[in-house]
Motif scaffolding. Structure first.
Motif, PDB file in Angstrom:
ATOM      1  N   ASP A 280      69.522 -28.020  -3.458  1.00 24.80           N
ATOM      2  CA  ASP A 280      69.840 -28.413  -2.091  1.00 24.80           C
ATOM      3  C   ASP A 280      70.754 -29.627  -2.127  1.00 24.80           C
ATOM      4  O   ASP A 280      70.505 -30.580  -2.866  1.00 24.80           O
ATOM      5  N   VAL A 281      71.807 -29.569  -1.324  1.00 23.50           N
ATOM      6  CA  VAL A 281      72.761 -30.672  -1.216  1.00 23.50           C
ATOM      7  C   VAL A 281      72.976 -30.940   0.264  1.00 23.50           C
ATOM      8  O   VAL A 281      73.113 -30.001   1.055  1.00 23.50           O
ATOM      9  N   ALA A 282      72.999 -32.214   0.632  1.00 16.93           N
ATOM     10  CA  ALA A 282      73.208 -32.598   2.030  1.00 16.93           C
ATOM     11  C   ALA A 282      74.489 -33.416   2.145  1.00 16.93           C
ATOM     12  O   ALA A 282      74.463 -34.644   2.123  1.00 16.93           O
ATOM     13  N   PRO A 283      75.650 -32.734   2.246  1.00 19.19           N
ATOM     14  CA  PRO A 283      76.907 -33.478   2.350  1.00 19.19           C
ATOM     15  C   PRO A 283      77.018 -34.229   3.670  1.00 19.19           C
ATOM     16  O   PRO A 283      76.438 -33.814   4.680  1.00 19.19           O
ATOM     17  N   SER A 284      77.779 -35.317   3.650  1.00 20.04           N
ATOM     18  CA  SER A 284      77.960 -36.111   4.864  1.00 20.04           C
ATOM     19  C   SER A 284      78.974 -35.475   5.809  1.00 20.04           C
ATOM     20  O   SER A 284      79.044 -35.836   6.974  1.00 20.04           O
ATOM     21  N   GLY A 285      79.757 -34.543   5.301  1.00 21.65           N
ATOM     22  CA  GLY A 285      80.745 -33.836   6.121  1.00 21.65           C
ATOM     23  C   GLY A 285      80.637 -32.343   5.869  1.00 21.65           C
ATOM     24  O   GLY A 285      79.680 -31.875   5.253  1.00 21.65           O
ATOM     25  N   ALA A 286      81.646 -31.602   6.315  1.00 20.96           N
ATOM     26  CA  ALA A 286      81.569 -30.151   6.253  1.00 20.96           C
ATOM     27  C   ALA A 286      82.552 -29.518   5.270  1.00 20.96           C
ATOM     28  O   ALA A 286      82.684 -28.314   5.240  1.00 20.96           O
ATOM     29  N   THR A 287      83.247 -30.343   4.449  1.00 19.28           N
ATOM     30  CA  THR A 287      84.253 -29.776   3.556  1.00 19.28           C
ATOM     31  C   THR A 287      83.721 -29.624   2.132  1.00 19.28           C
ATOM     32  O   THR A 287      82.690 -30.190   1.767  1.00 19.28           O
ATOM     33  N   VAL A 288      84.468 -28.875   1.350  1.00 16.12           N
ATOM     34  CA  VAL A 288      84.131 -28.696  -0.061  1.00 16.12           C
ATOM     35  C   VAL A 288      84.125 -30.044  -0.769  1.00 16.12           C
ATOM     36  O   VAL A 288      83.249 -30.336  -1.580  1.00 16.12           O
TER      37      VAL A 288
ATOM     38  N   LEU B 256      81.080 -31.705  -2.992  1.00 10.09           N
ATOM     39  CA  LEU B 256      81.162 -32.183  -4.373  1.00 10.09           C
ATOM     40  C   LEU B 256      80.704 -33.630  -4.482  1.00 10.09           C
ATOM     41  O   LEU B 256      79.960 -33.988  -5.398  1.00 10.09           O
ATOM     42  N   ASP B 257      81.141 -34.460  -3.547  1.00 11.20           N
ATOM     43  CA  ASP B 257      80.729 -35.871  -3.562  1.00 11.20           C
ATOM     44  C   ASP B 257      79.211 -36.004  -3.422  1.00 11.20           C
ATOM     45  O   ASP B 257      78.580 -36.793  -4.124  1.00 11.20           O
ATOM     46  N   ALA B 258      78.612 -35.223  -2.531  1.00 19.39           N
ATOM     47  CA  ALA B 258      77.159 -35.285  -2.329  1.00 19.39           C
ATOM     48  C   ALA B 258      76.419 -34.749  -3.555  1.00 19.39           C
ATOM     49  O   ALA B 258      75.370 -35.284  -3.935  1.00 19.39           O
ATOM     50  N   PHE B 259      76.964 -33.709  -4.175  1.00 22.04           N
ATOM     51  CA  PHE B 259      76.338 -33.147  -5.372  1.00 22.04           C
ATOM     52  C   PHE B 259      76.308 -34.185  -6.486  1.00 22.04           C
ATOM     53  O   PHE B 259      75.277 -34.403  -7.120  1.00 22.04           O
ATOM     54  N   VAL B 260      77.422 -34.866  -6.717  1.00 20.02           N
ATOM     55  CA  VAL B 260      77.490 -35.884  -7.772  1.00 20.02           C
ATOM     56  C   VAL B 260      76.618 -37.088  -7.434  1.00 20.02           C
ATOM     57  O   VAL B 260      75.983 -37.663  -8.316  1.00 20.02           O
ATOM     58  N   ALA B 261      76.543 -37.457  -6.170  1.00 17.53           N
ATOM     59  CA  ALA B 261      75.676 -38.577  -5.778  1.00 17.53           C
ATOM     60  C   ALA B 261      74.216 -38.256  -6.095  1.00 17.53           C
ATOM     61  O   ALA B 261      73.464 -39.133  -6.520  1.00 17.53           O
ATOM     62  N   ARG B 262      73.831 -37.006  -5.920  1.00 20.78           N
ATOM     63  CA  ARG B 262      72.447 -36.601  -6.187  1.00 20.78           C
ATOM     64  C   ARG B 262      72.205 -36.314  -7.668  1.00 20.78           C
ATOM     65  O   ARG B 262      71.097 -36.480  -8.163  1.00 20.78           O
ATOM     66  N   HIS B 263      73.249 -35.860  -8.361  1.00 20.91           N
ATOM     67  CA  HIS B 263      73.141 -35.489  -9.780  1.00 20.91           C
ATOM     68  C   HIS B 263      74.269 -36.165 -10.565  1.00 20.91           C
ATOM     69  O   HIS B 263      75.253 -35.517 -10.931  1.00 20.91           O
ATOM     70  N   PRO B 264      74.166 -37.471 -10.816  1.00 18.98           N
ATOM     71  CA  PRO B 264      75.248 -38.234 -11.442  1.00 18.98           C
ATOM     72  C   PRO B 264      75.714 -37.693 -12.800  1.00 18.98           C
ATOM     73  O   PRO B 264      76.884 -37.847 -13.148  1.00 18.98           O
ATOM     74  N   SER B 265      74.832 -37.043 -13.546  1.00 16.73           N
ATOM     75  CA  SER B 265      75.251 -36.531 -14.855  1.00 16.73           C
ATOM     76  C   SER B 265      76.230 -35.365 -14.721  1.00 16.73           C
ATOM     77  O   SER B 265      76.860 -34.966 -15.703  1.00 16.73           O
TER      78      SER B 265
ATOM     79  N   ASP C 256      88.739 -27.274   2.618  1.00 16.81           N
ATOM     80  CA  ASP C 256      88.195 -26.172   3.417  1.00 16.81           C
ATOM     81  C   ASP C 256      86.814 -26.529   3.951  1.00 16.81           C
ATOM     82  O   ASP C 256      86.010 -27.155   3.258  1.00 16.81           O
ATOM     83  N   ALA C 257      86.558 -26.103   5.176  1.00 20.20           N
ATOM     84  CA  ALA C 257      85.230 -26.281   5.773  1.00 20.20           C
ATOM     85  C   ALA C 257      84.288 -25.226   5.204  1.00 20.20           C
ATOM     86  O   ALA C 257      84.715 -24.141   4.809  1.00 20.20           O
ATOM     87  N   ILE C 258      83.009 -25.575   5.158  1.00 14.90           N
ATOM     88  CA  ILE C 258      81.979 -24.635   4.719  1.00 14.90           C
ATOM     89  C   ILE C 258      81.195 -24.208   5.960  1.00 14.90           C
ATOM     90  O   ILE C 258      80.436 -25.000   6.515  1.00 14.90           O
ATOM     91  N   PRO C 259      81.387 -22.965   6.402  1.00 22.92           N
ATOM     92  CA  PRO C 259      80.657 -22.507   7.591  1.00 22.92           C
ATOM     93  C   PRO C 259      79.151 -22.467   7.338  1.00 22.92           C
ATOM     94  O   PRO C 259      78.701 -22.197   6.221  1.00 22.92           O
ATOM     95  N   ASP C 260      78.387 -22.730   8.372  1.00 19.74           N
ATOM     96  CA  ASP C 260      76.923 -22.667   8.271  1.00 19.74           C
ATOM     97  C   ASP C 260      76.485 -21.295   7.785  1.00 19.74           C
ATOM     98  O   ASP C 260      77.001 -20.267   8.237  1.00 19.74           O
ATOM     99  N   GLY C 261      75.549 -21.292   6.860  1.00 27.00           N
ATOM    100  CA  GLY C 261      74.974 -20.052   6.381  1.00 27.00           C
ATOM    101  C   GLY C 261      75.746 -19.345   5.287  1.00 27.00           C
ATOM    102  O   GLY C 261      75.270 -18.362   4.739  1.00 27.00           O
ATOM    103  N   GLU C 262      76.945 -19.813   4.957  1.00 23.04           N
ATOM    104  CA  GLU C 262      77.727 -19.178   3.897  1.00 23.04           C
ATOM    105  C   GLU C 262      77.165 -19.583   2.535  1.00 23.04           C
ATOM    106  O   GLU C 262      76.882 -20.766   2.303  1.00 23.04           O
TER     107      GLU C 262
END
Length: 86
Positions: free
Chosen positions: A19-27, A31-40, A69-75
């Motif tokens: 699970d990743v909770a990005p602060s915005g809706a783009t790819v 990626l930024d949220a993924f790295v913030a949660r999983h720094p390695s 690109d935006a990530i639509p809900d549910g995709e």
């Protein structure tokens, strides 16, 4: 949002689906949220200058997505790290 990860990102994230909770809706936000949660995972996604490695692939649904690109809900989202080696 749930993201399926591949290759060494699975070890970095501790599983195939995370699970990743990005602060915005783009790819890029994802990626930024993924790295913030999983720094390695940072070295697998970003180069030494902080840019996204050219071989990193993000699939949104059935298409390859660009960073802005935006990530639509549910995709469904799949994240493939940079490939190394020869």
């Amino acid at each position: 949002m749930q993201v399926t990860v591949y290759g060494p990102l699975r070890s970095a994230a501790g599983g195939k689906t995370v699970d990743v909770a990005p602060s915005g809706a783009t790819v890029r936000d994802l990626l930024d949220a993924f790295v913030a949660r999983h720094p390695s995972a940072e070295t697998h996604l970003y180069d030494e200058s902080g840019g996204v490695r050219p071989s990193v692939r993000v699939m949104v649904g059935a298409r390859k997505a660009a960073l802005d690109d935006a990530i639509p809900d549910g995709e469904p989202v799949k994240l493939f790290p940079a490939m190394r080696g020869g």
